[in-house]
Design an enzyme around this catalytic site. Structure first.
Site, short mmCIF file in Angstrom:
data_model
loop_
_atom_site.label_atom_id
_atom_site.label_comp_id
_atom_site.label_asym_id
_atom_site.label_seq_id
_atom_site.Cartn_x
_atom_site.Cartn_y
_atom_site.Cartn_z
N LYS A 22 0.83 -1.21 0.00
CA LYS A 22 0.00 0.00 0.00
C LYS A 22 0.87 1.26 0.00
CE LYS A 22 -1.80 1.99 3.93
NZ LYS A 22 -1.62 3.44 4.01
N ILE A 123 2.78 18.78 7.97
CA ILE A 123 3.52 18.57 6.73
C ILE A 123 4.61 19.64 6.56
CG2 ILE A 123 1.71 17.28 5.52
CD1 ILE A 123 1.05 19.89 3.98
N ASP A 124 5.06 20.19 7.71
CA ASP A 124 6.05 21.27 7.66
C ASP A 124 7.35 20.86 6.94
OD1 ASP A 124 6.14 19.57 10.00
OD2 ASP A 124 7.79 20.81 10.73
N ASP A 305 3.74 0.70 12.21
CA ASP A 305 2.52 0.12 11.64
C ASP A 305 2.24 -1.29 12.16
OD1 ASP A 305 2.41 2.45 10.22
OD2 ASP A 305 3.01 1.58 8.30
N ILE A 327 6.93 7.10 17.16
CA ILE A 327 6.75 7.81 15.88
C ILE A 327 5.49 8.68 15.89
CG2 ILE A 327 6.60 7.56 13.35
CD1 ILE A 327 9.21 6.41 14.40
N ARG A 397 -8.93 0.00 3.62
CA ARG A 397 -8.03 0.97 2.99
C ARG A 397 -6.67 0.36 2.74
NH1 ARG A 397 -7.01 5.35 6.59
NH2 ARG A 397 -5.36 5.52 5.04
#
Ligand code: EPZ
Length: 418
Positions: A22, A123-124, A305, A327, A397
């Site tokens: 994915k 998202i800096d 994950d 994380i 997803r």
């Protein structure tokens, strides 16, 4: 809403074949628009994140031809239009269109991405990278306009080895003028897969998979054919399920080096496995599993994950185990539901302490995010009785044909819509 129902407590045996990754696919699809010709990507998983990205391609007037497991993406008539919020918020990876469109057209208009609520997920670092390449950014509420007269190669140091920022900067830099160096780049296998794809199209990227990536910009990217790597997180999830209920369970089409950290931890627990060239078979689990600790880290460390599914396994270990998440700040949402199933877990700051073994007993739980959902499936397969998982859309997803794959090895699992 979709609901998954599992009659647990059954042993699973046979083979599960792993699909395309994915987190590689979701970057490869936006990357494909960088060519002015046609890109063919095979081993594409049929998951809803793939569908959401194909919908964005269609908005950009890109032709998408989908056959079993492959995607042909043709950009001949492509138009650079704004990607509205209803599309960007469907998944995290919509943000890869920022780097790709900026690289190709030197301008992109789109909204903040969506994805699993596992932390603030700013998202800096992506934006700082674009600015270093010469772009200016206008941001109003959730909308971003990123544009540049010209993109120029630059030296970029990432404060954190972010997967998303590394790929996004790479996507913008492949068509910048001159040389870009990304230092403290993320090293995940998905980054290597994306760099290989871009290089197959004529990009000049060196060092993907190490912490320094060098990119020499090119003017044109051509036609190419590419294959998605096997999904290491899907593989890890089924290996953990094998450790919980396998007798024996073979996980096929795996790159074992991608799941090294998990395999080492399973060995510590006492799980018997056979690790082949492209498979892992969980032979059996001893009566008593040894407790252990895990701390999530960037690749090749223990994958965040897999933290949630692995916690389920630790509920079956004898003694006290600890799980530290480093994380994402909000990745323990599966814990209250594991407790509802019978687990003994306490959370302090970013560490969960698990006392085991505890018997799991089916009940109603929620898939709060993709991997929390995978953890609920793993727990439901182990638990006695019926486990009902609501919000199962999250699971679809990222796990191709999860119901079919588990049914084929003996699970009693079904999905329904209410
Ligand atoms: C990717 O997310 C994956 N998503 C995640 O997969 C995965 O958990 C994660 O990498 C870590 O491996 C996709 O590939 C689509 P990061 P990403 O940027 O890119 C902080 C799954 O279940 N950060 O490496 O969002 C961030 O908040 C998922 O498949 C900043 O502060 O991960 C986080 O704490 C969920 N600023 C840390 O870095 C930034 O600009 C790591 O994020 C970027 C990130």
């Amino acid at each position: 809403m979709k609901i998954i129902e599992i009659e647990g407590g059954r042993q699973l045996s046979g083979t599960i074949r792993i699909s395309g990754a994915k987190n590689a696919t979701v970057a490869l699809i936006p990357a494909a628009i960088l060519t002015d010709e046609e890109a063919t990507i095979c081993n594409v998983p049929e998951i809803t994140d793939t569908d959401a990205l194909c919908d964005i391609l269609k908005i950009l007037n890109v032709k998408v031809n989908r056959s079993t497991e492959s995607l042909v993406i043709n950009t001949k008539d492509m138009k650079n239009v704004s990607i509205e919020e209803e599309y960007s918020k469907k998944l995290r990876a919509s943000y890869y269109f920022m780097g790709a469109l900026l690289g190709k057209y030197k301008k992109v208009e789109m909204y903040f991405p969506g994805g699993c609520s596992i932390g603030a997920r700013p998202i800096d670092l992506h934006l700082k990278g674009f600015e270093a390449l010469g772009a200016t950014i206008t941001n109003e509420k959730n909308k971003y306009i990123v544009e540049a007269k010209e993109l120029k190669g630059a030296n970029i140091y990432l404060d954190f080895a972010s997967v998303g920022a590394t790929i996004n900067i790479m996507l913008a830099a492949v068509r910048a003028k001159g040389k870009t160096i990304i230092d403290n780049a993320a090293k995940e296998p998905e980054i290597v897969n994306v760099a290989t794809f871009l290089n197959n199209m004529g990009a000049k990227i060196q060092g993907a998979g190490t912490s320094t990536i060098k990119i020499e910009g090119v003017d044109h990217l051509h036609k190419c054919f590419h294959e998605v790597i096997p999904d290491r997180i899907e593989a890890g999830t089924y290996i953990i399920i094998g450790a919980l209920c396998g007798n024996p369970l073979k996980i096929d089409n795996v790159i074992p080096e991608h799941v090294d950290a998990l395999i080492s931890k399973l060995e510590e627990l006492g799980i018997n496995m056979e690790v082949g060239l492209d498979y892992v078979t969980v032979l059996n689990s001893p009566e008593k599993l040894k407790a252990t600790n895990i701390k999530t880290a960037v690749f090749p460390g223990f994958a965040t994950d897999l933290q949630q599914p692995f916690t389920v396994l630790l509920t079956q270990a004898e003694g006290r185990s600890k799980v530290t998440e480093t994380i994402f700040e909000n990745r323990f949402m599966h814990i209250p539901y594991l407790k509802a199933l019978g687990a003994d877990i306490t959370i302090k700051n970013q560490t969960a302490t698990i006392d085991g073994p505890t018997k799991l007993k089916g009940t109603e739980v929620v898939a709060t995010d993709l991997r929390a959902g995978a953890a609920m499936v793993a727990a439901g397969l182990k638990a006695e009785g019926t486990t009902t998982i609501t919000n199962a859309e999250h699971i679809l997803r990222g796990y191709e044909q999860i119901i079919e794959k588990l049914t084929a090895v003996g699970a009693k699992i079904r999905i329904k819509e209410i």
